[in-house]
Design a protein around this motif. Structure first.
Motif, PDB file in Angstrom:
ATOM      1  N   ALA A 100       0.830  -1.210   0.000  1.00  0.00           N
ATOM      2  CA  ALA A 100       0.000   0.000   0.000  1.00  0.00           C
ATOM      3  C   ALA A 100       0.860   1.254   0.000  1.00  0.00           C
ATOM      4  O   ALA A 100       0.515   2.261  -0.636  1.00  0.00           O
ATOM      5  CB  ALA A 100      -0.923  -0.009   1.215  1.00  0.00           C
ATOM      6  N   LEU A 101       1.994   1.195   0.685  1.00  0.00           N
ATOM      7  CA  LEU A 101       2.867   2.371   0.775  1.00  0.00           C
ATOM      8  C   LEU A 101       3.562   2.654  -0.549  1.00  0.00           C
ATOM      9  O   LEU A 101       3.552   3.793  -1.039  1.00  0.00           O
ATOM     10  CB  LEU A 101       3.907   2.148   1.871  1.00  0.00           C
ATOM     11  N   PHE A 102       4.142   1.637  -1.162  1.00  0.00           N
ATOM     12  CA  PHE A 102       4.883   1.845  -2.403  1.00  0.00           C
ATOM     13  C   PHE A 102       3.972   2.231  -3.563  1.00  0.00           C
ATOM     14  O   PHE A 102       4.385   2.968  -4.454  1.00  0.00           O
ATOM     15  CB  PHE A 102       5.680   0.595  -2.764  1.00  0.00           C
ATOM     16  N   CYS A 103       2.741   1.717  -3.569  1.00  0.00           N
ATOM     17  CA  CYS A 103       1.829   2.014  -4.675  1.00  0.00           C
ATOM     18  C   CYS A 103       0.885   3.173  -4.379  1.00  0.00           C
ATOM     19  O   CYS A 103       0.378   3.808  -5.303  1.00  0.00           O
ATOM     20  CB  CYS A 103       1.011   0.765  -5.025  1.00  0.00           C
ATOM     21  N   GLY A 104       0.635   3.459  -3.094  1.00  0.00           N
ATOM     22  CA  GLY A 104      -0.262   4.557  -2.743  1.00  0.00           C
ATOM     23  C   GLY A 104       0.446   5.882  -2.561  1.00  0.00           C
ATOM     24  O   GLY A 104      -0.135   6.948  -2.776  1.00  0.00           O
ATOM     25  N   ASP A 105       1.722   5.815  -2.175  1.00  0.00           N
ATOM     26  CA  ASP A 105       2.491   7.042  -1.955  1.00  0.00           C
ATOM     27  C   ASP A 105       3.293   7.373  -3.209  1.00  0.00           C
ATOM     28  O   ASP A 105       4.498   7.547  -3.182  1.00  0.00           O
ATOM     29  CB  ASP A 105       3.423   6.847  -0.764  1.00  0.00           C
ATOM     30  N   THR A 106       2.617   7.455  -4.335  1.00  0.00           N
ATOM     31  CA  THR A 106       3.300   7.708  -5.605  1.00  0.00           C
ATOM     32  C   THR A 106       2.828   9.021  -6.201  1.00  0.00           C
ATOM     33  O   THR A 106       3.497  10.045  -6.090  1.00  0.00           O
ATOM     34  CB  THR A 106       3.040   6.554  -6.582  1.00  0.00           C
ATOM     35  N   VAL A 107       1.672   8.983  -6.819  1.00  0.00           N
ATOM     36  CA  VAL A 107       1.119  10.196  -7.430  1.00  0.00           C
ATOM     37  C   VAL A 107       0.706  11.193  -6.363  1.00  0.00           C
ATOM     38  O   VAL A 107       0.942  12.404  -6.489  1.00  0.00           O
ATOM     39  CB  VAL A 107      -0.077   9.840  -8.334  1.00  0.00           C
ATOM     40  N   ALA A 108       0.108  10.700  -5.281  1.00  0.00           N
ATOM     41  CA  ALA A 108      -0.367  11.599  -4.225  1.00  0.00           C
ATOM     42  C   ALA A 108       0.781  12.360  -3.570  1.00  0.00           C
ATOM     43  O   ALA A 108       0.625  13.526  -3.193  1.00  0.00           O
ATOM     44  CB  ALA A 108      -1.141  10.803  -3.172  1.00  0.00           C
ATOM     45  N   SER A 109       1.943  11.726  -3.431  1.00  0.00           N
ATOM     46  CA  SER A 109       3.078  12.424  -2.821  1.00  0.00           C
ATOM     47  C   SER A 109       3.558  13.560  -3.720  1.00  0.00           C
ATOM     48  O   SER A 109       3.927  14.635  -3.223  1.00  0.00           O
ATOM     49  CB  SER A 109       4.220  11.434  -2.559  1.00  0.00           C
ATOM     50  N   GLU A 110       3.541  13.351  -5.032  1.00  0.00           N
ATOM     51  CA  GLU A 110       3.917  14.430  -5.952  1.00  0.00           C
ATOM     52  C   GLU A 110       2.934  15.595  -5.828  1.00  0.00           C
ATOM     53  O   GLU A 110       3.334  16.768  -5.870  1.00  0.00           O
ATOM     54  CB  GLU A 110       3.929  13.912  -7.393  1.00  0.00           C
ATOM     55  N   ALA A 111       1.653  15.272  -5.673  1.00  0.00           N
ATOM     56  CA  ALA A 111       0.653  16.329  -5.516  1.00  0.00           C
ATOM     57  C   ALA A 111       0.848  17.072  -4.207  1.00  0.00           C
ATOM     58  O   ALA A 111       0.711  18.298  -4.142  1.00  0.00           O
ATOM     59  CB  ALA A 111      -0.746  15.726  -5.588  1.00  0.00           C
TER      60      ALA A 111
END
Length: 286
Positions: free
Chosen positions: A96-107
């Motif tokens: 969940a961390l590697f796939c969920g903290d991807t696009v949202a972290s850039e935003a």
């Protein structure tokens, strides 16, 4: 007037934007990646310490043989036990961390719009981030059993895998079975990965995407315990998460794992399609 498509800048190639190696290097240097790796690598040592303090689990057996009671029989048994105690929840977190903290972290960093203005095509950006997220998730899945096998062998010796159903597998066969188990655990977590990734494209809060994926996975596990749902539980990915136990039998049984894999992959494909479709139409302002 007839609208004309602007010519691309000289040397611009969409497929060369945001290379996988660049995205992988960025993710590898992040603190949360190092923390997750350290936690997974330390878990086998914690289990060895727990068994050393509590004693041989086999001596407290009530007559029922399980992976836990045979955990100290060999390094292979110890690795299987480490997967058993972590597959239900602990391994969900890095996925969940590697796939969920991807696009949202850039935003959240207000850098997403600059990536798109580079310009990185939206589909290319999502594909790069999803690929790297899945690679890191697979690495996390592989790290735990590899370290557990090494630590267990050092602590309990290299020997056959004692099966809960009776009998044993030779060490070479045991390693192959553990590889099958690890592969199935990764496939079963694809639905969590896709869910986290989809949430990452609809929110600017990384914790919201990661927490949402973990929370919904837990809800699925709870619903699977509601026996009143009957055959409806078969459509829940959680219903098949321990089908890898069929690999720890004298004769390898694929039926349950194939059913579980088909359910997980089906959900993952739908959620991934929703992520790409929604992000293609999203008004990115952060």
């Amino acid at each position: 007037m007839t609208a004309t498509t602007p010519a691309a800048a000289p040397g611009y190639r969409a497929r060369r934007t945001l290379p996988l190696r660049v995205e992988a290097r960025r993710q590898l240097r992040r603190r949360r990646t190092l923390v997750i790796g350290a936690v997974l690598a330390l878990l086998p040592f914690v289990l060895v310490a727990a068994f050393a303090i509590g004693g041989d689990p086999g001596t407290r057996s009530t007559g029922r043989i399980s992976l836990m009671t045979t955990a100290t029989a060999s390094g292979a048994n110890f690795a299987a036990t480490a997967l058993f105690v972590s597959a239900g929840f602990l391994l969900v977190v890095p996925v969940a961390l590697f796939c969920g903290d991807t696009v949202a972290s850039e935003a959240s960093w207000s850098s997403l719009r600059y990536l798109l203005a580079a310009p990185v095509p939206r589909a290319r950006l999502l594909l790069s981030k999803l690929t790297v997220g899945l690679v890191f998730s697979a690495a996390a899945m592989l790290l735990l059993p590899v370290v557990a096998l090494a630590v267990g062998t050092a602590a309990y010796g290299w020997g056959p895998l004692q099966l809960p159903t009776g009998g044993a597998l030779a060490p070479g066969d045991a390693v192959l079975r553990l590889a099958v188990v690890t592969g199935y655990v990764f496939v079963s977590q694809l639905v969590t990965a896709a869910l986290a990734f989809w949430l990452s494209t609809v929110t600017d809060a990384p914790l919201g995407a990661v927490g949402g994926a973990v929370g919904l996975t837990i809800v699925g596990n709870v619903l699977d315990q509601v026996t009143a749902l009957g055959d409806w539980r078969a459509v829940l990915p959680a219903h098949w998460q321990y089908s890898w136990a069929d690999a720890l039998q004298p004769q390898l049984e694929w039926t349950g794992m194939l059913q579980g894999a088909s359910v997980s992959v089906s959900y993952a494909l739908v959620l991934t399609a929703l992520a790409f479709r929604g992000f293609a139409r999203k008004d990115v302002v952060s």
